[in-house]
Design an enzyme around this catalytic site. Structure first.
Site, PDB file in Angstrom:
ATOM      1  N   GLU A   1       0.793  -1.226   0.000  1.00  0.00           N
ATOM      2  CA  GLU A   1       0.000   0.000   0.000  1.00  0.00           C
ATOM      3  C   GLU A   1       0.820   1.268   0.000  1.00  0.00           C
ATOM      4  O   GLU A   1       0.381   2.287   0.565  1.00  0.00           O
ATOM      5  CB  GLU A   1      -0.927  -0.003   1.217  1.00  0.00           C
ATOM      6  CG  GLU A   1      -0.224  -0.023   2.565  1.00  0.00           C
ATOM      7  CD  GLU A   1       0.058  -1.396   3.135  1.00  0.00           C
ATOM      8  OE1 GLU A   1       0.305  -1.493   4.347  1.00  0.00           O
ATOM      9  OE2 GLU A   1       0.031  -2.378   2.360  1.00  0.00           O
TER      10      GLU A   1
ATOM     11  N   HIS B   1      -8.300  -3.607  -1.412  1.00  0.00           N
ATOM     12  CA  HIS B   1      -7.552  -3.724  -0.158  1.00  0.00           C
ATOM     13  C   HIS B   1      -6.446  -2.665  -0.074  1.00  0.00           C
ATOM     14  O   HIS B   1      -6.329  -1.957   0.935  1.00  0.00           O
ATOM     15  CB  HIS B   1      -6.948  -5.126  -0.047  1.00  0.00           C
ATOM     16  CG  HIS B   1      -6.249  -5.378   1.254  1.00  0.00           C
ATOM     17  ND1 HIS B   1      -6.895  -5.921   2.343  1.00  0.00           N
ATOM     18  CD2 HIS B   1      -4.970  -5.144   1.658  1.00  0.00           C
ATOM     19  CE1 HIS B   1      -6.038  -6.004   3.353  1.00  0.00           C
ATOM     20  NE2 HIS B   1      -4.857  -5.546   2.961  1.00  0.00           N
ATOM     21  N   GLU B   2      -5.645  -2.566  -1.144  1.00  0.00           N
ATOM     22  CA  GLU B   2      -4.537  -1.596  -1.103  1.00  0.00           C
ATOM     23  C   GLU B   2      -5.070  -0.165  -1.053  1.00  0.00           C
ATOM     24  O   GLU B   2      -4.499   0.697  -0.374  1.00  0.00           O
ATOM     25  CB  GLU B   2      -3.613  -1.790  -2.305  1.00  0.00           C
ATOM     26  CG  GLU B   2      -3.056  -3.199  -2.458  1.00  0.00           C
ATOM     27  CD  GLU B   2      -2.493  -3.784  -1.176  1.00  0.00           C
ATOM     28  OE1 GLU B   2      -1.938  -3.021  -0.356  1.00  0.00           O
ATOM     29  OE2 GLU B   2      -2.620  -5.002  -0.979  1.00  0.00           O
TER      30      GLU B   2
ATOM     31  N   HIS C   1      -6.134   0.878   2.448  1.00  0.00           N
ATOM     32  CA  HIS C   1      -5.026   1.280   3.316  1.00  0.00           C
ATOM     33  C   HIS C   1      -4.820   2.807   3.310  1.00  0.00           C
ATOM     34  O   HIS C   1      -4.180   3.336   4.220  1.00  0.00           O
ATOM     35  CB  HIS C   1      -3.734   0.602   2.870  1.00  0.00           C
ATOM     36  CG  HIS C   1      -3.488  -0.723   3.524  1.00  0.00           C
ATOM     37  ND1 HIS C   1      -3.353  -0.863   4.887  1.00  0.00           N
ATOM     38  CD2 HIS C   1      -3.324  -1.972   2.995  1.00  0.00           C
ATOM     39  CE1 HIS C   1      -3.127  -2.132   5.176  1.00  0.00           C
ATOM     40  NE2 HIS C   1      -3.096  -2.818   4.053  1.00  0.00           N
TER      41      HIS C   1
ATOM     42  N   GLU D   1      -4.299  -4.003   9.302  1.00  0.00           N
ATOM     43  CA  GLU D   1      -4.834  -5.004   8.374  1.00  0.00           C
ATOM     44  C   GLU D   1      -6.266  -5.429   8.665  1.00  0.00           C
ATOM     45  O   GLU D   1      -7.023  -5.725   7.744  1.00  0.00           O
ATOM     46  CB  GLU D   1      -3.915  -6.232   8.353  1.00  0.00           C
ATOM     47  CG  GLU D   1      -2.494  -5.930   7.867  1.00  0.00           C
ATOM     48  CD  GLU D   1      -2.453  -5.414   6.427  1.00  0.00           C
ATOM     49  OE1 GLU D   1      -3.491  -5.402   5.742  1.00  0.00           O
ATOM     50  OE2 GLU D   1      -1.354  -5.029   5.990  1.00  0.00           O
TER      51      GLU D   1
ATOM     52  N   ASP E   1       8.014 -10.366  10.121  1.00  0.00           N
ATOM     53  CA  ASP E   1       7.671 -11.198   8.962  1.00  0.00           C
ATOM     54  C   ASP E   1       7.186 -12.581   9.381  1.00  0.00           C
ATOM     55  O   ASP E   1       6.379 -13.200   8.683  1.00  0.00           O
ATOM     56  CB  ASP E   1       8.897 -11.373   8.049  1.00  0.00           C
ATOM     57  CG  ASP E   1       9.112 -10.210   7.105  1.00  0.00           C
ATOM     58  OD1 ASP E   1       8.143  -9.471   6.844  1.00  0.00           O
ATOM     59  OD2 ASP E   1      10.247 -10.037   6.625  1.00  0.00           O
TER      60      ASP E   1
ATOM     61  N   TYR F   1      -5.490  -9.926   9.698  1.00  0.00           N
ATOM     62  CA  TYR F   1      -6.360  -9.540   8.590  1.00  0.00           C
ATOM     63  C   TYR F   1      -7.811  -9.949   8.860  1.00  0.00           C
ATOM     64  O   TYR F   1      -8.698  -9.090   8.947  1.00  0.00           O
ATOM     65  CB  TYR F   1      -5.892 -10.201   7.292  1.00  0.00           C
ATOM     66  CG  TYR F   1      -4.585  -9.706   6.743  1.00  0.00           C
ATOM     67  CD1 TYR F   1      -4.543  -8.847   5.655  1.00  0.00           C
ATOM     68  CD2 TYR F   1      -3.371 -10.107   7.297  1.00  0.00           C
ATOM     69  CE1 TYR F   1      -3.340  -8.393   5.129  1.00  0.00           C
ATOM     70  CE2 TYR F   1      -2.162  -9.660   6.789  1.00  0.00           C
ATOM     71  CZ  TYR F   1      -2.150  -8.801   5.701  1.00  0.00           C
ATOM     72  OH  TYR F   1      -0.956  -8.354   5.195  1.00  0.00           O
TER      73      TYR F   1
END
Length: 613
Positions: free
Chosen positions: A285, A309-310, A313, A332, A387, A395
């Site tokens: 994003e 979705h992006e 953001h 998220e 990560d 999410y």
């Protein structure tokens, strides 16, 4: 006004100030001490050296001093620091710096002596070819085969691998940048990008809205651009540009729909950069310029929920940001909720519910193999690399929490709350505790007896899902399952009107004891092995691994080599690693594929394929 009322009003005012003051969280994943000295503005100069696979240049920071500290703490990871300078009396002067010990997840702290009066500091540095936040592609690894390509991926803590920086989402900064490239290449950043066809080799960028370090992004390659509307354009290699512009044509309508629900879009333009297939994520994003995987260019606009979705953001994540990576769900979970509302607004309730149901199935799959502490929204990370804990939990569990609140308070009330939330915390980074206080004051207390704080605490701090959590189901999927049962008994499938979502539900819910004969019949009738829809192909190839369906093996080989998106390749490697024969084959394929994978995809794949070595 009586004294109790004065005290009450004063308390409310103090609470409002505290809630809306940018949080400076103690971030376990950053060496930065932003409570002492922070860096609200960056001037970046970079030269892109494809031959050496390096960025070379300098980062100049304006300093904001919050106490009497005489040292600035920055994050680095494998950076080569040449020298540091201070601006004193309009003159740049060398200053001392030291480097801390190497941490496997966090890199090294860079400590610079800044004295008591300097207003700016400059660091001269270069990256290394193995920088975790950059990928360098040779001309042969691009579609055009003539020019190299480079792009960044800074989230969550990879900005420090290509910029010495206070790499914490608790700090927001503006930036200007100058980027120099070899002739014939176009550079773009998460900033104001020119739509000109000229390629002068030197590019200038400005990001006037304050953003956290993980949203600073760069790419350079043989790019072309096509406008969709007056404030939306697509950048891509020429082979996919026209198809991507068609695929993403609904983006302006998405912006309008989101503004109607949650307030104005505050980033001026919203452009899209379609990256090579090695990009490890579906999208990133980066403000003003979302990075997008080419795997969603399906030719039928069936996968554009990723664009929603992006875009979402731009409100949840970029505008209101998690203060630390423990708070990732604030980015998220809210974004997944807003994404689904965008899809409902444009394409109807049925499609939105199908996407909810697919996400719910993915969440259950993730939660079945995650340890309970990793199914908590406000997750305890310690110093694990962020990560390592990206999953469907922040999410989809985050999305389900907001769906729960919407159901309890009603959509109109909850929309009003979210719209005010995005306005009150615009361009700020907030913690989970800050959100809980705001939720209590602005929603729970105004509608008593609706949702208790105990229930909120359960959602945010307990593993798994509450018993009364939403469990999305789709009538369309019920019909798919009915057809599946008839087909398994020898009947026919009526798939002419099926969407990608229905196909995914069908494949993902086929019985694992499906016969080899039925696998072959299904493939013959619908050519699933050769599907050019990457999501459908992924689902089918995963089933083919489980069932040892050999006719799909060549396609599986080509798929793993041709795509670097983590979501699509890592589950396939995970399945292959379950048997000795498949593991041996998967390692052979990976050795061919890894040169085209991003470092993040390499790390995940190797953890699956070489776990016992």
């Amino acid at each position: 006004m009586s004294l109790p009322r004065i005290l009450s009003a004063l308390g409310a005012l103090i609470a409002l100030v505290m809630l809306n003051t940018p949080v400076q969280a103690d971030d376990a994943h950053s060496y930065a001490r932003i409570k002492q000295v922070s860096t609200p503005h960056l001037e970046l100069e970079l030269t892109v050296d494809f031959d050496a696979r390096k960025l070379r240049g300098q980062a100049t920071y304006s300093l904001a001093r919050h106490d009497n500290s005489t040292q600035l703490y920055l994050d680095t990871n494998e950076l080569v620091i040449h020298r540091a300078e201070l601006l004193v009396n309009d003159q740049w002067q060398p200053t001392k710096y030291t480097m801390g010990d190497i941490h496997p997840s966090l890199g090294r702290e860079l400590i610079i002596d800044i004295g008591r009066s300097a207003g700016q500091v400059r660091i001269h540095y270069e990256t290394v070819p193995t920088a975790s936040g950059l990928q360098w592609l040779t001309p042969e690894q691009t579609a055009g085969k003539e020019h190299p390509f480079m792009f960044s991926q800074s989230q969550p803590i990879h900005a420090r691998s290509w910029i010495p920086i206070q790499d914490t989402p608790a700090l927001r900064m503006t930036y200007h940048a100058t980027v120099r490239t070899p002739p014939g290449l176009l550079a773009v950043m998460s900033a104001d990008n020119s739509l000109s066809d000229e390629r002068p080799g030197e590019y200038h960028f400005s990001m006037p809205q304050p953003i956290p370090a993980y949203l600073i992004a760069i790419a350079a390659g043989d790019l072309a651009v096509q406008e969709i509307s007056e404030n939306v354009a697509v950048f891509a290699e020429s082979y996919i540009l026209e198809a991507a512009a068609w695929e993403f044509a609904d983006t302006p309508a998405m912006i309008a729909a989101t503004e109607a629900m949650y307030g104005p879009y505050r980033w001026d333009r919203y452009d899209l950069l379609v990256l090579p297939p090695s990009f490890p994520f579906g999208g990133m994003e980066n403000p003003r310029l979302s990075f997008i995987t080419p795997t969603v260019v399906s030719g039928d606009r069936s996968l554009i929920n990723l664009i929603a979705h992006e875009l979402a953001h731009s409100w949840s994540g970029n505008l209101v940001t998690n203060a630390s990576w423990r708070d990732l769900w604030i980015n998220e979970g809210f974004t997944s909720y807003v994404e689904n509302r965008i899809m409902e607004a444009l394409f109807g309730r049925d499609r939105a519910v199908m996407e909810q149901a697919l996400g719910y199935q993915d969440l259950l799959d993730d939660m079945s193999r995650l340890p309970p502490p990793d199914t908590v929204l406000n997750i305890e990370l310690g110093r694990r690399h962020p990560d390592d804990v990206f999953s469907q939990v922040p999410y989809v569990k985050g999305q389900l929490f907001l769906m729960y609140l919407e159901d309890k308070f009603g959509r109109e009330t909850f929309d009003g709350f979210l719209r005010q939330y995005f306005a009150d915390f615009a361009f700020q980074s907030i913690s989970t505790e800050q959100f809980k206080q705001y939720l209590k004051r602005e929603l729970l207390d105004k509608h008593p007896q609706t949702v208790s704080m105990e229930k909120v605490e359960e959602w945010i701090h307990q593993p798994g899902l509450p018993e009364d959590a939403p469990r999305p189901t789709s009538d369309a999927f019920v019909k798919v399952e009915q057809q599946m049962q008839r087909w398994l008994k020898g009947g026919q499938l009526a798939t002419e009107a099926w969407t990608t979502h229905e196909w995914l539900h069908f494949i993902n819910n086929l019985p694992l004891d499906i016969s080899a004969q039925n696998m072959a019949r299904l493939d013959q009738e619908f050519q699933l092995t050769q599907s050019q829809n990457n999501e459908i192909a992924h689902a089918w190839l995963k089933l083919a691994i489980i069932k040892n369906y050999e006719p799909a093996r060549d396609r599986l080989h080509d798929y793993l080599i041709g795509i670097g998106r983590n979501k699509l390749v890592s589950p396939l490697y995970r399945e292959l690693a379950k048997t000795p024969a498949n593991l041996k084959w998967a390692r052979e394929v990976y050795e061919q594929a890894k040169k085209g994978y991003h470092p993040l995809t390499q790390t995940v794949a190797e953890s699956l394929l070489y776990a016992n070595q």
